[in-house]
Write a protein that holds these residues in place. Sequence first.
Motif, mmCIF file in Angstrom:
data_model
loop_
_atom_site.group_PDB
_atom_site.id
_atom_site.type_symbol
_atom_site.label_atom_id
_atom_site.label_comp_id
_atom_site.label_asym_id
_atom_site.label_seq_id
_atom_site.Cartn_x
_atom_site.Cartn_y
_atom_site.Cartn_z
ATOM 1 N N ILE A 1 1.857 7.176 2.835
ATOM 2 C CA ILE A 1 0.590 7.202 3.586
ATOM 3 C C ILE A 1 0.308 8.612 4.122
ATOM 4 O O ILE A 1 1.236 9.344 4.478
ATOM 5 C CB ILE A 1 0.632 6.158 4.741
ATOM 6 C CG1 ILE A 1 -0.764 5.907 5.302
ATOM 7 C CG2 ILE A 1 1.600 6.582 5.820
ATOM 8 C CD1 ILE A 1 -0.807 4.763 6.320
ATOM 9 N N ASP A 2 -0.965 8.996 4.146
ATOM 10 C CA ASP A 2 -1.321 10.308 4.705
ATOM 11 C C ASP A 2 -1.979 10.122 6.082
ATOM 12 O O ASP A 2 -2.153 8.997 6.552
ATOM 13 C CB ASP A 2 -2.224 11.079 3.731
ATOM 14 C CG ASP A 2 -3.512 10.325 3.427
ATOM 15 O OD1 ASP A 2 -3.769 9.276 4.060
ATOM 16 O OD2 ASP A 2 -4.266 10.775 2.550
ATOM 17 N N ASP B 1 7.024 7.321 7.149
ATOM 18 C CA ASP B 1 7.192 8.062 8.403
ATOM 19 C C ASP B 1 6.756 7.185 9.576
ATOM 20 O O ASP B 1 5.697 7.395 10.184
ATOM 21 C CB ASP B 1 6.399 9.381 8.349
ATOM 22 C CG ASP B 1 6.841 10.345 9.443
ATOM 23 O OD1 ASP B 1 7.541 9.889 10.391
ATOM 24 O OD2 ASP B 1 6.496 11.528 9.355
ATOM 25 N N ALA B 2 7.595 6.206 9.877
ATOM 26 C CA ALA B 2 7.248 5.255 10.941
ATOM 27 C C ALA B 2 7.222 5.937 12.308
ATOM 28 O O ALA B 2 6.509 5.492 13.209
ATOM 29 C CB ALA B 2 8.226 4.092 10.939
ATOM 30 N N ARG B 3 7.994 7.013 12.443
ATOM 31 C CA ARG B 3 7.984 7.771 13.711
ATOM 32 C C ARG B 3 6.567 8.304 13.974
ATOM 33 O O ARG B 3 6.007 8.167 15.054
ATOM 34 C CB ARG B 3 8.998 8.913 13.609
ATOM 35 C CG ARG B 3 9.144 9.844 14.781
ATOM 36 C CD ARG B 3 9.876 9.204 15.962
ATOM 37 N NE ARG B 3 8.931 8.637 16.895
ATOM 38 C CZ ARG B 3 9.145 7.508 17.580
ATOM 39 N NH1 ARG B 3 10.242 6.817 17.463
ATOM 40 N NH2 ARG B 3 8.236 7.056 18.385
ATOM 41 N N GLN C 1 0.125 7.827 -3.366
ATOM 42 C CA GLN C 1 -0.912 7.688 -2.360
ATOM 43 C C GLN C 1 -2.222 7.415 -3.100
ATOM 44 O O GLN C 1 -2.777 8.303 -3.727
ATOM 45 C CB GLN C 1 -0.967 8.979 -1.515
ATOM 46 C CG GLN C 1 -1.539 8.782 -0.128
ATOM 47 C CD GLN C 1 -3.029 8.582 -0.169
ATOM 48 O OE1 GLN C 1 -3.506 7.452 -0.002
ATOM 49 N NE2 GLN C 1 -3.750 9.645 -0.412
ATOM 50 N N THR C 2 -2.652 6.153 -3.056
ATOM 51 C CA THR C 2 -3.806 5.759 -3.874
ATOM 52 C C THR C 2 -5.074 5.553 -3.048
ATOM 53 O O THR C 2 -6.125 5.239 -3.602
ATOM 54 C CB THR C 2 -3.521 4.407 -4.566
ATOM 55 O OG1 THR C 2 -3.202 3.454 -3.540
ATOM 56 C CG2 THR C 2 -2.369 4.489 -5.546
ATOM 57 N N ALA D 1 0.813 -1.218 0.000
ATOM 58 C CA ALA D 1 0.000 0.000 0.000
ATOM 59 C C ALA D 1 0.847 1.270 0.000
ATOM 60 O O ALA D 1 1.824 1.379 0.738
ATOM 61 C CB ALA D 1 -0.895 0.000 1.245
ATOM 62 N N ASP D 2 0.427 2.235 -0.838
ATOM 63 C CA ASP D 2 1.004 3.593 -0.812
ATOM 64 C C ASP D 2 2.525 3.603 -0.927
ATOM 65 O O ASP D 2 3.196 4.373 -0.241
ATOM 66 C CB ASP D 2 0.573 4.327 0.477
ATOM 67 C CG ASP D 2 -0.944 4.509 0.575
ATOM 68 O OD1 ASP D 2 -1.608 4.537 -0.482
ATOM 69 O OD2 ASP D 2 -1.461 4.620 1.698
#
Length: 414
Positions: free
Chosen positions: A277-278, A308-310, A256-257, A251-252
């Motif tokens: 991802i948003d 952005d895993a943070r 960003q779909t 995914a993404d």
Amino acid sequence: MDLLIKNIKQLVTVRANGKPFKSGKEMRDLGIIENATILIQNGLFKWIGSSSEFDQPVEGHLDVIDATESVGLPGFVDSHTHLLFAGSREDEFAMRVEGKSYQEIAQSGGGILNTVRATRTATKKELKKLARRHLETMLTEGTTTVEIKSGYGLTEKDEIKMLEAISDLTDECLMDVVPTFLGAHAVPPEFKDHPDGYVNLICTRMLPYIAQRKLAVFCDAFCEQGYFSVAQCRTIFETAKKLGMEIKIHADQFTQTGASNLAAESGARSADHLEQIDDAGIAALKKSGTVATVLPGASFFLNSRYPDARKMIDADLSVAIATDFNPGSCMSYSMPMMMTIACTHMALTPEEAITAATLNGAAALGLSEKLGSIEIGKQADIVLYDVPGYRYLPYHFGTNHVAKVIKHGTYFDF
Ligand code: NIG
Ligand code: FE
């Protein structure tokens, strides 16, 4: 035979106390025991605690390991790999170094379809031989459970050949292997002009056969521009779920779909990649309890944006780390290397990275009741490293620190 591991300098249990995974701040809690002893019986953890409190009767056949110099961690759970394939793509690697993108290479007939050509030509026996070598090396590097996807066949015959090879490997090798059907990895050349025909083939022929023979636990799809749309993936997932399969999704990754929302809507066990991802996607995954699996090696190898895993952990998601081992976007199956990249490029703490690579990886496979942490009753998968402390693992990167691997109670010296 029973096994006693005594005087473990530092034991990282990652204990979850009955929870299926750790999310947010919990990911920093590693449940460390200094100077620990472990008793393993019938392949399971029977006793775990501080050496000074050890009180179990130990008559009879018992192997003893003195681990005074070692740090113990749960075996790594690599919950996303494409490790069954033929051929290799070092020429594409060289092209990327000179500035071509992964997508440009794919559009000119390379990428996934390059490996599809080689994999279609290979026999099941040849594929297994290649995969077995990868699996053996992974075990020596501390990985004790691995997921393997199909997706380089893209015909009925070749996808089934791949899944049968994975099933054979499950029986033959020491690791726990989880099979995933990824028929929707790329549109095969035969369906270039009518991709919906391929989606239909997946739904009407491949999935029913695979489900009936139980050749895969999960159904995955590459939801991405130029690959499969949200609508096509939804159709595939609805069919798979009706047939009793669980869902994973790529995914993404490049765009960003809305794929993360589809993951949540489908009740996916994990949504993987997530580079683009948003905030809405993060919120959706939180709500559905879907594990967010990030693949640090893919961004590193493609020299592209990191997820952005943070932010995901700060939003209380359960984040897992996997290798994505494949010939195109990550030619490495080193879980410690992935932890290092997650720390340096995604601002994960070493503690979060370890939880992501063990317990949360098991959760991404629906196996965290049995695997992923060192707790009484769980399968005895534990790896001993000759390092000063657990933080040394992501710190001293690119080399193998494993001293012993204990898989389901059986141990191997390296
Ligand atoms: O997860 N993104 C799609 N699939 C793989 C790449 C596979 C390949 O390039 O062969 C991935 O990165
Ligand atoms: Fe992948």
